[in-house]
Scaffold this motif. Structure first.
Motif, PDB file in Angstrom:
ATOM      1  N   GLN A  82     -29.339 -97.269 -59.067  1.00 53.47           N
ATOM      2  CA  GLN A  82     -28.822 -96.848 -57.720  1.00 53.47           C
ATOM      3  C   GLN A  82     -28.908 -98.226 -56.904  1.00 53.47           C
ATOM      4  N   GLU A  83     -30.686 -99.024 -56.644  1.00 46.06           N
ATOM      5  CA  GLU A  83     -30.823 -98.734 -55.964  1.00 46.06           C
ATOM      6  C   GLU A  83     -29.991-100.439 -55.302  1.00 46.06           C
ATOM      7  N   LYS A  84     -29.565-100.769 -56.524  1.00 45.13           N
ATOM      8  CA  LYS A  84     -28.414-101.841 -56.051  1.00 45.13           C
ATOM      9  C   LYS A  84     -27.436-101.476 -55.814  1.00 45.13           C
ATOM     10  N   TYR A  85     -26.908-100.410 -56.411  1.00 45.44           N
ATOM     11  CA  TYR A  85     -25.676-100.237 -55.716  1.00 45.44           C
ATOM     12  C   TYR A  85     -25.725 -99.786 -53.836  1.00 45.44           C
ATOM     13  N   ALA A  86     -26.830 -99.252 -53.584  1.00 46.01           N
ATOM     14  CA  ALA A  86     -27.276 -99.185 -52.226  1.00 46.01           C
ATOM     15  C   ALA A  86     -27.231-100.495 -51.511  1.00 46.01           C
TER      16      ALA A  86
ATOM     17  N   PRO B 194     -35.349 -87.191 -46.897  1.00 46.03           N
ATOM     18  CA  PRO B 194     -35.668 -88.044 -46.301  1.00 46.03           C
ATOM     19  C   PRO B 194     -36.234 -89.436 -46.866  1.00 46.03           C
ATOM     20  N   ILE B 195     -36.484 -89.182 -48.166  1.00 52.31           N
ATOM     21  CA  ILE B 195     -36.576 -90.850 -49.034  1.00 52.31           C
ATOM     22  C   ILE B 195     -35.545 -91.945 -49.371  1.00 52.31           C
ATOM     23  N   ARG B 196     -34.829 -91.101 -48.809  1.00 48.65           N
ATOM     24  CA  ARG B 196     -33.686 -91.629 -48.666  1.00 48.65           C
ATOM     25  C   ARG B 196     -33.264 -93.197 -47.188  1.00 48.65           C
ATOM     26  N   ILE B 197     -33.986 -92.703 -46.504  1.00 53.42           N
ATOM     27  CA  ILE B 197     -33.915 -92.746 -45.003  1.00 53.42           C
ATOM     28  C   ILE B 197     -34.969 -93.932 -45.031  1.00 53.42           C
ATOM     29  N   ILE B 198     -35.748 -93.798 -45.843  1.00 56.92           N
ATOM     30  CA  ILE B 198     -37.823 -94.233 -46.293  1.00 56.92           C
ATOM     31  C   ILE B 198     -37.237 -95.730 -47.226  1.00 56.92           C
TER      32      ILE B 198
ATOM     33  N   ILE C 291     -34.969-108.364 -44.657  1.00 53.75           N
ATOM     34  CA  ILE C 291     -35.776-109.014 -43.396  1.00 53.75           C
ATOM     35  C   ILE C 291     -36.743-110.578 -43.693  1.00 53.75           C
ATOM     36  N   LEU C 292     -38.041-109.778 -44.677  1.00 55.32           N
ATOM     37  CA  LEU C 292     -38.808-110.707 -44.649  1.00 55.32           C
ATOM     38  C   LEU C 292     -37.925-111.747 -45.939  1.00 55.32           C
TER      39      LEU C 292
ATOM     40  N   ALA D 158     -37.128 -98.935 -46.438  1.00 56.22           N
ATOM     41  CA  ALA D 158     -37.762-100.780 -47.257  1.00 56.22           C
ATOM     42  C   ALA D 158     -36.934-101.725 -47.566  1.00 56.22           C
ATOM     43  N   LEU D 159     -35.831-101.222 -48.122  1.00 53.70           N
ATOM     44  CA  LEU D 159     -34.955-102.611 -47.940  1.00 53.70           C
ATOM     45  C   LEU D 159     -34.364-102.979 -47.481  1.00 53.70           C
TER      46      LEU D 159
END
Length: 620
Positions: free
Chosen positions: A544-548, A96-100, A110-111, A104-105
């Motif tokens: 990973q974060e950039k790929y997502a 579930p961390i992936r969904i969180i 949006i911000l 967050a991303l």
């Protein structure tokens, strides 16, 4: 409930039956486990359990117990929750961390001004197999390795992963069961019997005799009673050496050879135990590499799920899915190969232990090695990593190795034995052989040719006993040059053994230095490779974060993921290579700590510290 609200389930079941030939029976849940169980056909071979809306958890647990009692494999639609209650298998959703993280991303975007309708929101829950090992054992199901290696295992302690084994236990097993060691002990026994056989010639030698004799009757008659026609005699002989240089020297030489054979056996045991230690460390290595492959497989599976989400979101094309599927196939192949290598390592350890080749072992981790072995202690590692103290350590271990090396002690006794033989050959020119002997014979009866009646001797006993006593001294005066040839041959053998000892001493020192220099290289590489792992993991996390987010390509993620995989392998190999080098250092010093008591290990370490301190203080 599902049959009522999803009528196409029955239609799909019928179609599946026609397609596969597998009969499907749809059984409705009742309020109790007994009533529900009654609906399962007697010839059922497996059960698929859907969520129940009318049965509470207690009744569901009883139902699962009934199913397991009938030895039926079960699979739960709910996945991990039911598997924990006793269902054999299921599938769980992803982390579930992936969904969180995705939420967050998206909030961050949006911000920063991004339009919400442009952000990817589709996420598939990756499915992972969950297995209950306790249930598998209860119902008698064999779980294939390929499934065990990639699934989440509940009650993994129920899996047959092998009996606990530490290195000390492994050494003791080898000493008791390894055929090379037990066979060597028989060689020592043979040598001891050779020594005892040589000693026996120094004690009195007694032999007895019985004789029945008959000569030609005519010759007996013509002897005029001097020769009996038939006679029965008996007696004994006794000999005792007073001085016999070859016999005495032979016993002394065999005694030295026996001691030499004992040290050869010690050397054999050290060599064999070193192979045991190496096989043990190799098993630890293969287990660690297998776990790395398992983790890598799971990571690639996550990336495949992520690529599918990116494709559904329109961020990536199908080529990313194919690329990760290719990587997953390759990782699975590597994982199965690692499992095979682990099995090979098990058989190699069994061979060195001399035990059942099918035995499975669960070796203790490196922490237990550190606790029981001063070579693995931090103090020893500090000495290795310090230039000045390393020289002191090398001096101490060199002295220790030369003092304790069984191959050198075996050669020392072999040289002594050959020198005894050489000196005896030199004394043959002047040393006599001196001995005493006593022979006694008694004639029981005689039959003369003139009559068939026995004719015993007179009752006075003066004529029926014969004895001889002698004191003999002898010298070999001339043997055609044989004695001188024996001396030269024995001298050549002594010279050969002495040269062999010099060569062996050099080999002992070289073996020690090689092991120490190897540890001085492998010890610091442990920390360096671990640092490389940490940096690679941090880099992977960023990628990973950039790929997502779709800001880097799949190539960047592949490179980062492969770098982590390779660095983790290097770190594991570095750690266990250091342990292998330590095993070799122990062999070089002819001292294996696991074979000694805690007090002896403490004394050894104290001696090491004292010597290192003295040498360091003397070094400018």
């Amino acid at each position: 409930y599902y049959l009522k609200n999803i009528p196409e389930l029955k239609t799909r079941a019928d179609a599946y039956e026609k397609e596969t030939g597998i009969r499907l029976d749809l059984v409705s849940f009742a309020t109790t486990a007994e009533k529900t169980m009654a609906g399962i056909p007697p010839d059922a071979q497996a059960v698929y359990i859907t969520p129940s809306v009318i049965m509470d958890d207690a009744e569901l647990g009883r139902l699962i117990g009934f199913i397991n009692a009938r030895k039926l494999p079960s699979f739960s639609m709910m996945g991990e929750i039911d598997v924990e209650q006793g269902v054999l298998a299921g599938q769980r959703s992803g982390d579930p961390i992936r969904i969180i993280r995705r939420l967050a991303l998206n909030i961050q975007q949006i911000l920063l001004g991004a339009s919400p309708e442009t952000l990817p929101v589709v996420m598939d829950d990756p499915l992972r197999t969950v297995l209950n090992a306790r249930t598998a054992r209860q119902i008698g199901v064999d779980l294939p390795y390929a499934l065990l290696l990639t699934a989440q295992i509940i009650h993994s302690d129920e899996l047959e992963i092998g009996k606990p084994l530490n290195l000390s236990q492994a050494y003791q097993m080898a000493l008791e069961s390894n055929p090379a060691i037990t066979g060597g002990r028989e060689e020592v026994k043979k040598s001891e019997e050779d020594r005892l056989r040589a000693r026996s010639s120094l004690f009195p030698q007694v032999n007895g005799n019985l004789q029945y004799a008959q000569i030609d009757e005519d010759r007996a008659r013509s002897s005029m009673g001097l020769q009996p026609w038939k006679s029965k005699t008996g007696g004994f002989g006794l000999t005792q050496i007073i001085f016999n240089d070859p016999a005495i020297s032979g016993f002394r030489a065999y005694s030295r050879l026996y001691q030499s054979k004992r040290f050869e056996q010690t050397n054999l045991e050290l060599d064999t135990l070193t192979r045991v230690g190496e096989a043990y460390i190799n098993l630890l290595t293969r287990r660690a590499l297998l776990q790395i492959d398992i983790d890598n497989y799971g990571l690639i599976q996550n990336y495949l799920d992520l690529a599918k989400n990116r494709y559904k979101s329109g961020v990536a094309g199908p080529e990313e899915i194919y690329r990760w599927e290719t990587q997953l196939t390759s990782a699975r192949s590597s994982l199965l190969n690692s499992q095979a290598q682990l099995s090979i390592a098990q058989t190699l350890l069994n061979q060195t232990l001399g035990t059942d080749m099918n035995a499975l072992w669960n070796p203790a981790d490196e922490q237990q090695l550190v606790e029981s072995n001063p070579f693995f202690a931090p103090r020893f590692t500090d000495l290795i990593n310090s230039d000045r103290q390393f020289d002191a350590l090398r001096t101490f271990l060199r002295h220790y190795a030369l003092r304790n090396a069984p191959e050198l002690q075996a050669l020392d006794f072999a040289i002594e034995a050959q020198e005894i033989t050489l000196n005896q050959y030199k004394r043959r020119f002047i040393a006599p052989t001196v001995g005493v002997s006593l022979d006694y014979d008694h004639s029981f009866d005689q039959t003369m040719a003139s009559t068939d009646e026995p004719s015993p001797f007179s009752t006075s006993g003066a004529d029926d006993n014969n004895w001889t006593a002698a004191l003999v001294a002898s010298w070999p005066l001339f043997e055609g040059g044989g004695k001188a040839s024996d001396v030269r041959k024995a001298q050549a053998e002594v010279n050969r053994l002495r040269e062999l000892r010099v060569q062996t001493e050099q080999a002992v020192i070289q073996r020690l230095y090689e092991a120490l220099y190897s540890t001085s290289g492998s010890s610091p590489s442990i920390a360096l490779t671990q640092q490389a792992v940490e940096f690679a993991r941090k880099n992977l996390q960023v990628i990973q974060e950039k790929y997502a987010q779709g800001t880097v390509s799949i190539i960047d993620l592949l490179d980062a993921q492969n770098e982590v995989f390779q660095q983790e392998q290097r770190a594991a190999l570095a750690k266990y290579q250091f342990m292998l080098d330590i095993i070799k250092a122990q062999r070089a010093t002819a001292w294996i700590p696991e074979l000694h008591s805690a007090e002896e290990r403490t004394l050894w370490l104290n001696e090491l510290n004292t010597t290192v301190q003295m040498v360091s203080e003397d070094t400018p």
